[in-house]
Design a protein around this motif. Structure first.
Motif, PDB file in Angstrom:
ATOM      1  N   ALA A 132       0.819  -1.210   0.000  1.00  0.00           N
ATOM      2  CA  ALA A 132       0.000   0.000   0.000  1.00  0.00           C
ATOM      3  C   ALA A 132       0.855   1.264   0.000  1.00  0.00           C
ATOM      4  N   LEU A 133       2.143   1.106   0.284  1.00  0.00           N
ATOM      5  CA  LEU A 133       3.069   2.242   0.312  1.00  0.00           C
ATOM      6  C   LEU A 133       3.930   2.289  -0.944  1.00  0.00           C
ATOM      7  N   ASP A 134       3.429   1.687  -2.026  1.00  0.00           N
ATOM      8  CA  ASP A 134       4.165   1.678  -3.298  1.00  0.00           C
ATOM      9  C   ASP A 134       5.518   0.974  -3.158  1.00  0.00           C
ATOM     10  N   TYR A 135       5.506  -0.145  -2.418  1.00  0.00           N
ATOM     11  CA  TYR A 135       6.729  -0.903  -2.200  1.00  0.00           C
ATOM     12  C   TYR A 135       7.341  -1.380  -3.511  1.00  0.00           C
ATOM     13  N   ALA A 136       6.494  -1.747  -4.467  1.00  0.00           N
ATOM     14  CA  ALA A 136       7.011  -2.273  -5.736  1.00  0.00           C
ATOM     15  C   ALA A 136       7.943  -1.286  -6.415  1.00  0.00           C
ATOM     16  N   ALA A 137       7.589  -0.001  -6.303  1.00  0.00           N
ATOM     17  CA  ALA A 137       8.378   1.026  -6.970  1.00  0.00           C
ATOM     18  C   ALA A 137       9.387   1.683  -6.025  1.00  0.00           C
ATOM     19  N   GLY A 138       9.384   1.263  -4.749  1.00  0.00           N
ATOM     20  CA  GLY A 138      10.275   1.911  -3.787  1.00  0.00           C
ATOM     21  C   GLY A 138       9.988   3.385  -3.683  1.00  0.00           C
ATOM     22  N   GLY A 139       8.687   3.727  -3.694  1.00  0.00           N
ATOM     23  CA  GLY A 139       8.282   5.121  -3.795  1.00  0.00           C
ATOM     24  C   GLY A 139       8.427   5.935  -2.520  1.00  0.00           C
ATOM     25  N   GLU A 140       7.999   7.184  -2.617  1.00  0.00           N
ATOM     26  CA  GLU A 140       8.123   8.136  -1.513  1.00  0.00           C
ATOM     27  C   GLU A 140       7.362   7.667  -0.280  1.00  0.00           C
ATOM     28  N   ASN A 141       6.177   7.082  -0.488  1.00  0.00           N
ATOM     29  CA  ASN A 141       5.382   6.650   0.656  1.00  0.00           C
ATOM     30  C   ASN A 141       6.088   5.576   1.482  1.00  0.00           C
ATOM     31  N   LEU A 142       6.829   4.692   0.805  1.00  0.00           N
ATOM     32  CA  LEU A 142       7.558   3.660   1.535  1.00  0.00           C
ATOM     33  C   LEU A 142       8.587   4.291   2.470  1.00  0.00           C
ATOM     34  N   GLY A 143       9.335   5.237   1.966  1.00  0.00           N
ATOM     35  CA  GLY A 143      10.337   5.897   2.793  1.00  0.00           C
ATOM     36  C   GLY A 143       9.730   6.719   3.908  1.00  0.00           C
ATOM     37  N   ARG A 144       8.587   7.336   3.611  1.00  0.00           N
ATOM     38  CA  ARG A 144       7.975   8.224   4.604  1.00  0.00           C
ATOM     39  C   ARG A 144       7.249   7.452   5.690  1.00  0.00           C
ATOM     40  N   TRP A 145       6.456   6.442   5.284  1.00  0.00           N
ATOM     41  CA  TRP A 145       5.548   5.813   6.234  1.00  0.00           C
ATOM     42  C   TRP A 145       6.029   4.464   6.761  1.00  0.00           C
ATOM     43  N   TRP A 146       7.039   3.879   6.148  1.00  0.00           N
ATOM     44  CA  TRP A 146       7.560   2.628   6.707  1.00  0.00           C
ATOM     45  C   TRP A 146       8.991   2.829   7.196  1.00  0.00           C
ATOM     46  N   THR A 147       9.906   2.995   6.278  1.00  0.00           N
ATOM     47  CA  THR A 147      11.312   3.096   6.667  1.00  0.00           C
ATOM     48  C   THR A 147      11.550   4.280   7.601  1.00  0.00           C
ATOM     49  N   ILE A 188       9.808 -12.251   7.702  1.00  0.00           N
ATOM     50  CA  ILE A 188       9.803 -11.922   6.269  1.00  0.00           C
ATOM     51  C   ILE A 188      10.481 -10.579   6.038  1.00  0.00           C
ATOM     52  N   LEU A 189      10.175  -9.612   6.900  1.00  0.00           N
ATOM     53  CA  LEU A 189      10.768  -8.282   6.759  1.00  0.00           C
ATOM     54  C   LEU A 189      12.277  -8.330   6.973  1.00  0.00           C
ATOM     55  N   LEU A 190      12.718  -9.081   7.959  1.00  0.00           N
ATOM     56  CA  LEU A 190      14.164  -9.219   8.179  1.00  0.00           C
ATOM     57  C   LEU A 190      14.836  -9.822   6.953  1.00  0.00           C
ATOM     58  N   SER A 191      14.196 -10.824   6.373  1.00  0.00           N
ATOM     59  CA  SER A 191      14.752 -11.458   5.180  1.00  0.00           C
ATOM     60  C   SER A 191      14.839 -10.481   4.020  1.00  0.00           C
ATOM     61  N   ALA A 192      13.805  -9.654   3.895  1.00  0.00           N
ATOM     62  CA  ALA A 192      13.746  -8.701   2.774  1.00  0.00           C
ATOM     63  C   ALA A 192      14.566  -7.447   3.023  1.00  0.00           C
ATOM     64  N   GLY A 193      15.128  -7.325   4.216  1.00  0.00           N
ATOM     65  CA  GLY A 193      15.946  -6.155   4.530  1.00  0.00           C
ATOM     66  C   GLY A 193      15.151  -4.920   4.846  1.00  0.00           C
ATOM     67  N   GLU A 194      13.924  -5.105   5.352  1.00  0.00           N
ATOM     68  CA  GLU A 194      13.059  -3.974   5.686  1.00  0.00           C
ATOM     69  C   GLU A 194      12.917  -3.824   7.195  1.00  0.00           C
ATOM     70  N   ALA A 195      12.497  -2.639   7.625  1.00  0.00           N
ATOM     71  CA  ALA A 195      12.258  -2.378   9.042  1.00  0.00           C
ATOM     72  C   ALA A 195      11.109  -3.245   9.550  1.00  0.00           C
ATOM     73  N   VAL A 196      11.140  -3.564  10.838  1.00  0.00           N
ATOM     74  CA  VAL A 196      10.084  -4.376  11.447  1.00  0.00           C
ATOM     75  C   VAL A 196       9.059  -3.459  12.109  1.00  0.00           C
ATOM     76  N   PRO A 197       7.863  -3.973  12.420  1.00  0.00           N
ATOM     77  CA  PRO A 197       6.872  -3.160  13.123  1.00  0.00           C
ATOM     78  C   PRO A 197       7.415  -2.695  14.476  1.00  0.00           C
ATOM     79  N   SER A 198       6.990  -1.516  14.895  1.00  0.00           N
ATOM     80  CA  SER A 198       7.395  -1.041  16.222  1.00  0.00           C
ATOM     81  C   SER A 198       6.410  -1.478  17.290  1.00  0.00           C
ATOM     82  N   ASP A 199       5.131  -1.587  16.933  1.00  0.00           N
ATOM     83  CA  ASP A 199       4.089  -1.912  17.909  1.00  0.00           C
ATOM     84  C   ASP A 199       3.104  -2.910  17.305  1.00  0.00           C
TER      85      ASP A 199
END
Length: 499
Positions: A238-253, A277-288
């Motif tokens: 939902a954060l445009d992960y496929a394209a590595g878009g602005e929303n991914l950087g703003r709302w996830w990473t 899965i997130l650790l495997s993919a190299g992404e941040a994990v949930p905080s809460d």
């Protein structure tokens, strides 16, 4: 500036939504509204899980094409935003949103690149209702504990994810609070799962068993992506992960908080599978990870499959948005189950909304209209005997903030309710009508001023919980262009008790 990404789970759309899902939506909405009110940047994300075998079977039973079925059924879930007065920023549908399939494929390839996906033969007991494999030990008398059905014996070759590789990291993340799981008993449950040993889990299904429905495994068209891998991915797609878009950087990473709200029945998926899965993919994990219990009706779990269903559309149509939201927030204990009855909803609405908040505001505005012609009194003296009321008003902001940081919605609403309790006591104790009769104008002005301040505080603090009622109270307690308070009108009328 701090920012929060707040998500609900995305439900299967094999039947109409029930009150249990409404609980999660309302809780998420309260968090989003409150955090926005503090100046925080917030994105509230929801959606629907269309790619489940349950949806396929429901469509076949209805005699319609799967896409037609999920389109119609999903509308009932996404449409809850209006009757529940939700401030959702974005909705994603996993079968039709172009962001999703491309994002799931990218997530799959990222884990494959780490060597965490492999294919092997598997045989196990599969509950279609849960979309999950179970061991014999996890069943009760050979039946699924949630659905009461006997799982199917499935034997096929699937893709597997190396969950076992991440057990140590997961335990550290949960133990040190990087992944905060509330309430504490759910955190302990997750640690017990990890300590019991994590087996690799199947992340695909044969295209035949999936009835050709779902997202194809990249490079392997004979398999579709397991619905839970597919569904969990929505938090990124939902954060445009496929394209590595602005929303991914703003709302996830880059987000200060990544908050998942979910029911206790899907804890394993969100607190074990998803972070791995997130650790495997190299992404941040949930905080809460915030876990609520089940709603029951006469002791039976409310769910689409149990036969015990309470339709939130029907409830709002009969009792109103304020009454439904208030019951969900005031009656349901933090992280625990709660039994719903219409009588409890009516009782809570009449006792607290109508008799508590509504009657208080009506009395105070009526007194000011009667004795001060609607002009807000300018108190020249301290309000007599007002310590308890002033304490309730003064303490409310910190109490609400602390409660919502603990994801305790009942304790948060209690802080607002205590202002009304003390204000109603104060009316009865000071008897403004007697002060007016005695000509004690200074004391009367001080009392009326203190009471109006209490009503204004209630209107302000109710905004995250009951935005509609809060707006009505605030308007009633604010002078118009003529400098006068509006004529009192019923703000929160009583609900008639069925005979």
């Amino acid at each position: 500036m701090t920012s929060s990404y707040i998500t609900t789970t995305i439900p299967y759309v094999n039947a109409r939504p029930h009150l249990g899902f409404a609980l999660e939506l309302v809780q998420a909405d309260v968090l989003a509204r409150y955090r926005r009110s503090t100046g925080e940047q917030v994105r509230l994300q929801a959606g629907t899980d269309d790619n489940s075998l349950k949806n396929v079977l429901a469509a076949q039973a209805a005699g319609v094409a799967v896409q037609e079925f999920v389109d119609a059924s999903a509308a009932a879930f996404t449409g809850l935003a209006e009757p529940l007065n939700l401030s959702v920023d974005d909705l994603i549908r996993t079968s039709s949103d172009p962001r999703h399939a491309a994002g799931v494929e990218r997530l799959w390839r990222a884990c494959a690149a780490r060597g965490d996906l492999y294919r092997r033969h598997y045989e196990g007991l599969y509950c279609v209702g849960c979309e999950q494999f179970y061991t014999t030990a996890e069943l009760t008398d050979g039946r699924c504990r949630d659905h009461g059905t006997e799982p199917d014996l499935v034997s096929e070759e699937n893709w597997f994810f190396r969950l076992s590789r991440y057990a140590g990291q997961l335990r550290d993340l949960v133990t040190d609070g990087t992944i905060r799981i509330e309430p504490a008993e759910r955190r302990n449950e997750v640690l017990a799962l990890i300590d019991g040993g994590l087996d690799d889990f199947s992340v695909s299904r044969s295209t035949g068993r999936a009835r050709g429905w779902g997202i194809p495994v990249p490079g392997d068209p004979d398999q579709v992506v397991y619905v839970w891998w597919d569904a969990l991915g929505n938090y990124l797609t939902a954060l445009d992960y496929a394209a590595g878009g602005e929303n991914l950087g703003r709302w996830w990473t880059g987000a200060s908080r990544r908050i998942h709200l979910l029911g206790k029945g899907v804890l394993r998926f969100h607190a074990v599978y998803w972070p791995a899965i997130l650790l495997s993919a190299g992404e941040a994990v949930p905080s809460d990870i915030v876990v609520h219990g089940y709603l029951t009706e006469n002791g039976r779990k409310i769910s689409k499959s149990s036969g015990a269903t309470v339709d939130p559309y029907d409830l709002v149509g009969q009792y109103g948005t304020d009454a439904v939201r208030w019951w969900l927030l005031r009656e349901v204990p933090r992280g625990a189950d709660a039994d719903f009855t219409a009588g409890r909803l009516i009782g809570r609405a009449n006792d607290e909304l109508a008799n508590g908040f509504g009657n208080l505001v009506n009395r105070v505005v009526s007194l000011i209209r009667r004795y001060r012609d609607g002009r807000i009194p300018a108190a020249s003296a301290s309000a007599p005997d007002a310590a308890a009321l002033e304490t309730a008003i003064r303490n409310a902001p910190a109490l609400i903030a602390a409660a919502l940081e603990d994801f305790d919605f009942r304790r948060a609403t209690e802080a607002v309710w205590q202002i009304a309790v003390e204000a109603n006591r104060y009316v009865n104790r000071t008897r403004p009508w007697d002060l007016a009769r005695a000509g004690d104008h200074g004391q009367l002005d001080a009392v009326l001023s203190a009471l109006l301040l209490a009503c204004q505080a209630i209107g302000a603090h109710l905004v995250p919980f009951l935005p509609d009622a809060a707006a009505r109270i605030t308007r009633q307690c604010a002078p118009g262009g003529d400098g006068l308070l509006p004529s009192p009108v019923p703000l929160l009328p009583r609900i008639a008790t069925p005979r």
